[in-house]
Design an enzyme around this catalytic site. Structure first.
Site, PDB file in Angstrom:
ATOM      1  N   CYS A 384       0.835  -1.199   0.000  1.00 12.47           N
ATOM      2  CA  CYS A 384       0.000   0.000   0.000  1.00 12.47           C
ATOM      3  C   CYS A 384       0.878   1.261   0.000  1.00 12.47           C
ATOM      4  O   CYS A 384       1.487   1.563  -1.017  1.00 12.47           O
ATOM      5  CB  CYS A 384      -0.993  -0.046   1.151  1.00 12.47           C
ATOM      6  SG  CYS A 384      -2.479   0.901   0.782  1.00 12.47           S
ATOM      7  N   HIS A 510      -3.586  -5.166   0.350  1.00 13.38           N
ATOM      8  CA  HIS A 510      -2.997  -5.705   1.585  1.00 13.38           C
ATOM      9  C   HIS A 510      -3.048  -7.231   1.577  1.00 13.38           C
ATOM     10  O   HIS A 510      -4.023  -7.806   2.057  1.00 13.38           O
ATOM     11  CB  HIS A 510      -3.772  -5.198   2.798  1.00 13.38           C
ATOM     12  CG  HIS A 510      -3.612  -3.744   3.053  1.00 13.38           C
ATOM     13  ND1 HIS A 510      -2.748  -3.240   3.991  1.00 13.38           N
ATOM     14  CD2 HIS A 510      -4.202  -2.676   2.482  1.00 13.38           C
ATOM     15  CE1 HIS A 510      -2.823  -1.921   3.998  1.00 13.38           C
ATOM     16  NE2 HIS A 510      -3.697  -1.556   3.085  1.00 13.38           N
ATOM     17  N   GLU A 512      -1.546  -9.219   3.451  1.00 15.34           N
ATOM     18  CA  GLU A 512      -1.434  -9.769   4.804  1.00 15.34           C
ATOM     19  C   GLU A 512      -2.794 -10.139   5.406  1.00 15.34           C
ATOM     20  O   GLU A 512      -2.876 -11.052   6.231  1.00 15.34           O
ATOM     21  CB  GLU A 512      -0.689  -8.786   5.727  1.00 15.34           C
ATOM     22  CG  GLU A 512      -1.419  -7.491   6.093  1.00 15.34           C
ATOM     23  CD  GLU A 512      -1.271  -6.362   5.080  1.00 15.34           C
ATOM     24  OE1 GLU A 512      -0.956  -6.651   3.909  1.00 15.34           O
ATOM     25  OE2 GLU A 512      -1.485  -5.193   5.448  1.00 15.34           O
TER      26      GLU A 512
HETATM   27  N1  GLN Z   1      -2.081   6.645   2.670  1.00 17.17           N
HETATM   28  C1  GLN Z   1      -2.145   5.882   1.453  1.00 17.17           C
HETATM   29  C2  GLN Z   1      -3.493   6.026   0.767  1.00 17.17           C
HETATM   30  O1  GLN Z   1      -4.459   6.390   1.388  1.00 17.17           O
HETATM   31  C3  GLN Z   1      -1.821   4.423   1.724  1.00 17.17           C
HETATM   32  C4  GLN Z   1      -2.807   3.745   2.627  1.00 17.17           C
HETATM   33  C5  GLN Z   1      -2.280   2.454   3.216  1.00 17.17           C
HETATM   34  O2  GLN Z   1      -1.089   2.208   3.244  1.00 17.17           O
HETATM   35  N2  GLN Z   1      -3.168   1.623   3.751  1.00 17.17           N
HETATM   36  O3  GLN Z   1      -3.600   5.744  -0.393  1.00 17.17           O
END
Ligand code: GLN
Length: 538
Positions: A384, A510, A512
């Site tokens: 992310c 994600h 995970e």
């Molecule tokens: N802050 C980034 C976004 O909103 C990444 C979010 C995250 O890592 N879950 O796109």
């Protein structure tokens, strides 16, 4: 009322952080391994609608379900133990309960009645508890009540449990009370009084605990169990010791040895058999007897908090076992990384993961880390925000796009290589407004990820507002960073890889959240393997 579904409530006494979630998940595992379709639900007595807006200092990781609910991290344990997806029905907060009741009131559904905690809030809680049971997908629903008995904010939940037990009738709903039996070193003794008091507190609300699970640092002997049984008014077989374990994955077997599943099934008038834990035990034994060791850096800004990257740490345990490898995680605070420190902090690592996150703090350190592992050909996984940092680093240092950034960090950057998603631009509310939950992703043939997943269409969970800016796609690809995963509907870039590197993958989603004991996530398995290869070659 006769119900086919059986309900188990788990309450906590004496202290918080006793591990109700792990006990609930371990019991569920033992029941599932005897072919009972079991699910677990968590009721959280705080007023936030969900933990999505809580920062990790408050609440640890926010776990995301397939259907896009931002939930308590205990749901992650439920999924990792059971390998069955949870949903928004599996986590309910006081905020959500009140919001629903107030919405009903506004719609006039209470027909002019005065709306009160009892019966309206308790009815709403009872309904939420029974949603899973009524779906006929489950034989047994375990409901974990957050907080500790005696807390003012838990009272409506405890009252709802009392009413439900009465309504469902004998053998259909039981209460397990998780408590602490502290060891006083000055006296050299384990003490039962706190447990007696918390059982009494529960009784003041009309609930008699059926089973006690006693957290302890030392073995409880028979005399002590008899004493607890007598003073707390439970059967001796219903006093279960839960001794500190070296890993949470030992807890199902510890509960089996203590006979927790047997006494639960007996009290629910269900048959018990020997649970089939063959696969589970193979995993535990691989986890405990690794043949190799690798050291992987986890770079984030909440590394001092053990719960903020929970799912990532657990995914490494699953992937480590799959590779028969011990994965040492070295937590590295991104704020302390700069061109002067980066080599000394990263050069000994076998791989680096740059963690998800929000906001500006620590991002320059993350970018520095990506630069170091890219140039030194150390295996890299960016999740992310970690993926976004990899795109920014490449744009700045390879494409020479000065001050390239994400508009999250710098709204006026000349090169917004990561930008707000179009439909996010008009949203002003923070809660529940990100791109959430499972989305399809199509993988490019012959990419690293296509080989890792061994298929071309995957579904992974998201939680973000910003994305790879496709205006820069051609330039970035021409410079050697490939985009190898797309959302088939929107064309959004979900994955980047670097060709001229042994293993460099960034994912907007994600992985995970989907790793379980029964199904370790392929991306983590491949990442640990790449760390192992790197380790052997250096
Ligand atoms: N802050 C980034 C976004 O909103 C990444 C979010 C995250 O890592 N879950 O796109």
């Amino acid at each position: 009322m006769v119900s086919n579904t059986k309900y188990i409530f788990v309450t906590g006494g004496v202290s918080s952080s006793l591990g109700k979630g792990i006990i609930a998940a371990s019991l569920a595992k033992l029941l599932q391994a005897q072919n009972y379709r079991t699910t677990i639900q968590k009721l959280d007595p705080y007023i936030n609608i969900d933990p999505g807006t809580l920062n990790p200092y408050e609440h640890g990781e926010c776990y995301v379900t397939e259907d896009g609910a931002e939930t308590d991290l205990d749901l992650g344990h439920y999924e990792r133990f059971l390998n069955v997806p949870t949903s928004k029905a599996n986590n309910v907060t006081t905020g959500r309960i009140y919001q629903n009741v107030i919405n009903k009131e506004r719609r006039g559904e209470f027909l002019g009645k005065t709306v009160q905690v009892i019966p309206h809030i308790t009815d709403e809680i009872k309904e939420r508890i029974q949603v899973l049971g009524k779906s006929s997908d489950y034989d047994i629903v375990i409901t974990e009540i957050g907080g500790t008995v005696g807390d003012i904010e838990s009272l409506p939940y405890i009252e709802a449990v009392r009413q439900l037990q009465w309504e469902l009738g004998e053998n259909n709903a039981i209460v397990i009370h998780l408590t602490l039996v502290p060891f006083l070193s000055a006296a050299g003794e384990l003490k039962t009084k706190p447990t007696q008091h918390s059982v009494k507190t529960l009784m003041e609300s009309g609930i008699q605990a059926d089973i006690l699970v006693c957290r302890t640092e030392h073995e409880l002997n028979t005399a002590l169990k008899i004493k607890l049984a007598r003073f707390c008014n439970v059967k001796q077989e219903a006093v279960i010791q839960s001794i500190d374990a070296s890993t949470i994955y030992d807890v199902p077997n510890l509960m089996l040895e203590e006979g927790l599943d047997k006494v639960v099934l007996k009290q629910l008038a269900l048959n018990s058999s020997i649970p089939n834990l063959t696969h589970w035990n193979t995993f535990v034994s691989r986890h405990k007897n690794p043949k190799n060791t690798v050291t992987i850096g986890l770079i984030g800004k909440y590394v001092e908090l053990q719960d903020s990257y929970k799912s990532i740490l657990e995914a490494f345990i699953h992937a480590g076992a799959a590779n028969e490898t011990r994965v040492n995680i070295e937590s590295i605070h991104s704020e302390y990384l700069n061109p002067n420190t980066v080599a000394s902090k990263l050069s000994h690592l076998d791989a680096v993961l740059v963690a998800p996150g929000f906001g500006e703090r620590g991002i320059e350190g993350k970018i520095e880390a990506v630069k170091y592992v890219r140039e030194n050909k150390i295996p890299f996984l960016g999740i992310c925000l970690g993926m976004q940092m990899a795109v920014i680093e490449y744009s700045r240092n390879v494409l020479k796009l000065n001050n390239a950034n994400s508009t999250e960090m710098d709204a006026t950057t000349p090169h917004p290589v990561i930008d707000l998603m179009e439909h996010q631009k008009t949203i002003t509310d923070k809660g529940g407004t990100m791109r959430l939950g499972a989305w399809d992703c199509e993988l490019t043939p012959n990419s690293i990820v296509e080989k890792v997943y061994n298929k071309t269409l995957i579904k992974e969970r998201h939680r973000h507002r910003f994305e790879f800016n496709s205006d820069y796609k051609e330039r970035i690809e021409a410079a050697g960073m490939k985009t190898t995963g797309y959302n088939p509907k929107t064309g959004l870039v979900e994955i980047i890889e670097i060709e001229d590197h042994p293993w460099f993958v960034g994912v907007q989603y994600h992985p995970e959240y989907k790793s379980t004991v029964a199904a370790p996530h392929p991306l983590f398995v491949a990442f640990v393997k790449s760390a192992l290869v790197y380790h052997k070659n250096t």
